[in-house]
Design a protein around this motif. Structure first.
Motif, PDB file in Angstrom:
ATOM      1  N   ASP A 123     -33.913  21.972  36.782  1.00  0.00           N
ATOM      2  CA  ASP A 123     -34.516  20.782  36.409  1.00  0.00           C
ATOM      3  C   ASP A 123     -35.015  20.191  38.217  1.00  0.00           C
ATOM      4  O   ASP A 123     -36.235  19.894  37.180  1.00  0.00           O
ATOM      5  CB  ASP A 123     -33.328  19.772  35.635  1.00  0.00           C
ATOM      6  CG  ASP A 123     -34.495  18.337  34.622  1.00  0.00           C
ATOM      7  OD1 ASP A 123     -35.266  19.151  33.194  1.00  0.00           O
ATOM      8  OD2 ASP A 123     -34.308  17.586  34.820  1.00  0.00           O
ATOM      9  N   LEU A 155     -38.721  22.112  38.268  1.00  0.00           N
ATOM     10  CA  LEU A 155     -39.729  21.998  37.026  1.00  0.00           C
ATOM     11  C   LEU A 155     -40.421  20.763  37.167  1.00  0.00           C
ATOM     12  O   LEU A 155     -41.260  20.292  37.459  1.00  0.00           O
ATOM     13  CB  LEU A 155     -39.287  22.071  36.035  1.00  0.00           C
ATOM     14  CG  LEU A 155     -38.751  23.125  35.448  1.00  0.00           C
ATOM     15  CD1 LEU A 155     -37.814  23.268  34.062  1.00  0.00           C
ATOM     16  CD2 LEU A 155     -39.879  24.078  34.948  1.00  0.00           C
ATOM     17  N   GLU A 156     -38.889  19.687  38.166  1.00  0.00           N
ATOM     18  CA  GLU A 156     -40.436  18.131  38.071  1.00  0.00           C
ATOM     19  C   GLU A 156     -41.110  18.792  39.319  1.00  0.00           C
ATOM     20  O   GLU A 156     -42.013  17.694  39.537  1.00  0.00           O
ATOM     21  CB  GLU A 156     -39.151  16.960  38.356  1.00  0.00           C
ATOM     22  CG  GLU A 156     -38.238  16.584  36.753  1.00  0.00           C
ATOM     23  CD  GLU A 156     -39.078  16.326  36.400  1.00  0.00           C
ATOM     24  OE1 GLU A 156     -40.566  15.523  36.944  1.00  0.00           O
ATOM     25  OE2 GLU A 156     -38.798  16.180  34.791  1.00  0.00           O
ATOM     26  N   ALA A 196     -44.464  19.873  38.641  1.00  0.00           N
ATOM     27  CA  ALA A 196     -44.731  18.989  37.527  1.00  0.00           C
ATOM     28  C   ALA A 196     -45.931  18.273  39.015  1.00  0.00           C
ATOM     29  O   ALA A 196     -46.906  18.484  39.113  1.00  0.00           O
ATOM     30  CB  ALA A 196     -45.007  18.301  36.730  1.00  0.00           C
ATOM     31  N   GLN A 227     -44.030  25.014  30.432  1.00  0.00           N
ATOM     32  CA  GLN A 227     -42.706  23.644  30.758  1.00  0.00           C
ATOM     33  C   GLN A 227     -42.305  23.228  31.645  1.00  0.00           C
ATOM     34  O   GLN A 227     -41.994  21.660  31.273  1.00  0.00           O
ATOM     35  CB  GLN A 227     -41.512  25.627  30.834  1.00  0.00           C
ATOM     36  CG  GLN A 227     -40.065  24.530  30.097  1.00  0.00           C
ATOM     37  CD  GLN A 227     -38.876  25.386  31.368  1.00  0.00           C
ATOM     38  OE1 GLN A 227     -38.996  27.164  31.772  1.00  0.00           O
ATOM     39  NE2 GLN A 227     -37.592  25.011  30.772  1.00  0.00           N
ATOM     40  N   ALA A 228     -43.194  23.378  33.193  1.00  0.00           N
ATOM     41  CA  ALA A 228     -42.993  22.333  33.987  1.00  0.00           C
ATOM     42  C   ALA A 228     -44.013  21.481  33.393  1.00  0.00           C
ATOM     43  O   ALA A 228     -44.329  20.172  33.724  1.00  0.00           O
ATOM     44  CB  ALA A 228     -43.527  23.096  35.361  1.00  0.00           C
ATOM     45  N   ASP A 233     -45.886  20.254  30.544  1.00  0.00           N
ATOM     46  CA  ASP A 233     -44.628  19.841  29.589  1.00  0.00           C
ATOM     47  C   ASP A 233     -44.475  18.042  29.985  1.00  0.00           C
ATOM     48  O   ASP A 233     -44.768  17.514  29.205  1.00  0.00           O
ATOM     49  CB  ASP A 233     -44.065  20.059  28.943  1.00  0.00           C
ATOM     50  CG  ASP A 233     -44.773  21.036  27.758  1.00  0.00           C
ATOM     51  OD1 ASP A 233     -45.679  21.217  27.383  1.00  0.00           O
ATOM     52  OD2 ASP A 233     -43.671  21.830  27.339  1.00  0.00           O
ATOM     53  N   ARG A 234     -43.623  17.816  31.222  1.00  0.00           N
ATOM     54  CA  ARG A 234     -43.374  16.879  32.238  1.00  0.00           C
ATOM     55  C   ARG A 234     -44.654  15.693  32.655  1.00  0.00           C
ATOM     56  O   ARG A 234     -44.348  14.782  33.310  1.00  0.00           O
ATOM     57  CB  ARG A 234     -42.370  17.351  32.483  1.00  0.00           C
ATOM     58  CG  ARG A 234     -41.174  18.392  32.188  1.00  0.00           C
ATOM     59  CD  ARG A 234     -40.701  19.165  33.596  1.00  0.00           C
ATOM     60  NE  ARG A 234     -39.406  19.768  33.394  1.00  0.00           N
ATOM     61  CZ  ARG A 234     -38.064  19.728  33.565  1.00  0.00           C
ATOM     62  NH1 ARG A 234     -38.113  18.027  33.861  1.00  0.00           N
ATOM     63  NH2 ARG A 234     -37.281  20.418  33.096  1.00  0.00           N
TER      64      ARG A 234
END
Length: 326
Positions: A265, A268-269, A272, A321-322, A324-325
């Motif tokens: 997680d 992924l942040e 982004a 997926q990343a 989307d943040r």
């Protein structure tokens, strides 16, 4: 030649790969500095040929193979970035390349190997032994095995990223407090440490690892190499290895201040943030060190910190997926 590379070998490697590898810049971002309360300088190896630092070591290693020994080819094992680095270096040097890759490796990486002319041999990461498969291929063909980290010339070649960092810092009259870099087998951080410690002996070198795959942290604490319990199960697949390298770990024992971790997680942040503010693309394993800054595991306040983004070969679904943040 000694058993382990020294700083002079990194310098020699830099001359060997000059004109083939990209000299990536040091970047700075005001949003990142403000968020972390210090000065952060970023080495974007996602801009390197094949999208990761791995081309440096691969070209340094393959270019040392005598002309008469090249026709039987090379064999490498990799989850993707070393695979692509070897495939490109082999193509440039006219050497056949066979790459042993896990069947769950990101499609973008396997496709990259094939596009560059490499032959892919797949195995099951959870049950297969990539080294045994590679050794069998070598025995049959007479090819030369090119490890992804436990190799003198690979380590020296990866260290050229650190040499560039040190030279650029010196040109800017900047003295770093610390550097954080991802660690899988440990070749990049070992080579980078050689260069950084030569120029800046007081700079702390930190390894960054996937949460749950912190074999360097546990090995440093134990004083010996300790294996990961699992070999899969993280988006940060590029830096999951069974344990620290036999050649790399003795250097990293001497050079590392410690190790930090990042969850999937967290990465992924980080992906982004890197996309939004740096306008770059990073893969999860390539963003692990960056994520360790954003998640607060490494203290950056009032310090000058160097961080490496080591790869940009991200699966499109993971990138979505990343993002989307954002």
């Amino acid at each position: 030649m000694s058993d382990f590379p020294v700083f002079a070998d990194v310098q020699y490697a830099a001359r060997q790969i000059a004109g083939e590898a990209v000299r990536t810049p040091l970047l700075e971002n005001d949003v990142l500095n403000e968020r972390l309360g210090g000065r952060i300088l970023i080495k974007p190896e996602c801009l390197q040929r094949t999208g990761s630092f791995k081309f440096r070591g691969a070209y340094n290693r393959l270019s040392r193979i005598p002309i008469e020994a090249r026709e039987k080819g090379v064999v490498a094992f990799s989850s993707g970035n070393h695979a692509q680095g070897v495939a490109l270096a082999a193509k440039l040097l006219g050497i056949p390349a066979t790459i042993v890759m896990p069947s769950d490796a990101p499609k973008i990486k396997a496709d990259g190997v094939r596009r560059l002319g490499g032959e892919v041999v797949e195995y099951d990461r959870a049950t297969g032994d990539r080294e045994a498969i590679s050794e069998e291929l070598v025995a049959k063909s007479g090819a030369i095995l090119v490890p992804s980290y436990d190799d003198f010339f690979i380590m020296a070649g990866q260290g050229t990223a650190g040499l560039e960092i040190a030279e650029d810092l010196q040109a800017k009259n900047v003295v770093p407090d610390q550097l954080v870099c991802c660690a899988g087998g440990g070749g990049l951080i070992a080579g980078t440490g050689l260069a950084m410690k030569e120029y800046f002996p007081d700079c702390d070198i930190w390894a960054a690892e996937p949460e749950g795959f912190d074999d360097h942290r546990r090995s440093l604490a134990a004083g010996e190499r300790v294996a990961n319990e699992r070999r899969s199960g993280s988006l940060q697949d590029a830096i999951i290895t069974p344990m620290p390298g036999a050649m790399t770990f003795p250097l990293n024992q001497q050079q590392l201040a410690g190790a930090v971790t990042a969850s999937d997680d967290d990465t992924l942040e980080a992906i982004a943030f890197i996309w939004k503010h740096l306008k770059l693309v990073a893969e999860p394993g390539g963003a692990t060190a960056f994520a360790s800054l954003l998640n607060g595991q490494l203290d950056t306040r009032d310090k000058t910190t160097i961080v490496l983004i080591t790869g940009g070969n991200v699966d499109p679904a993971v990138l979505r997926q990343a993002l989307d943040r954002v």
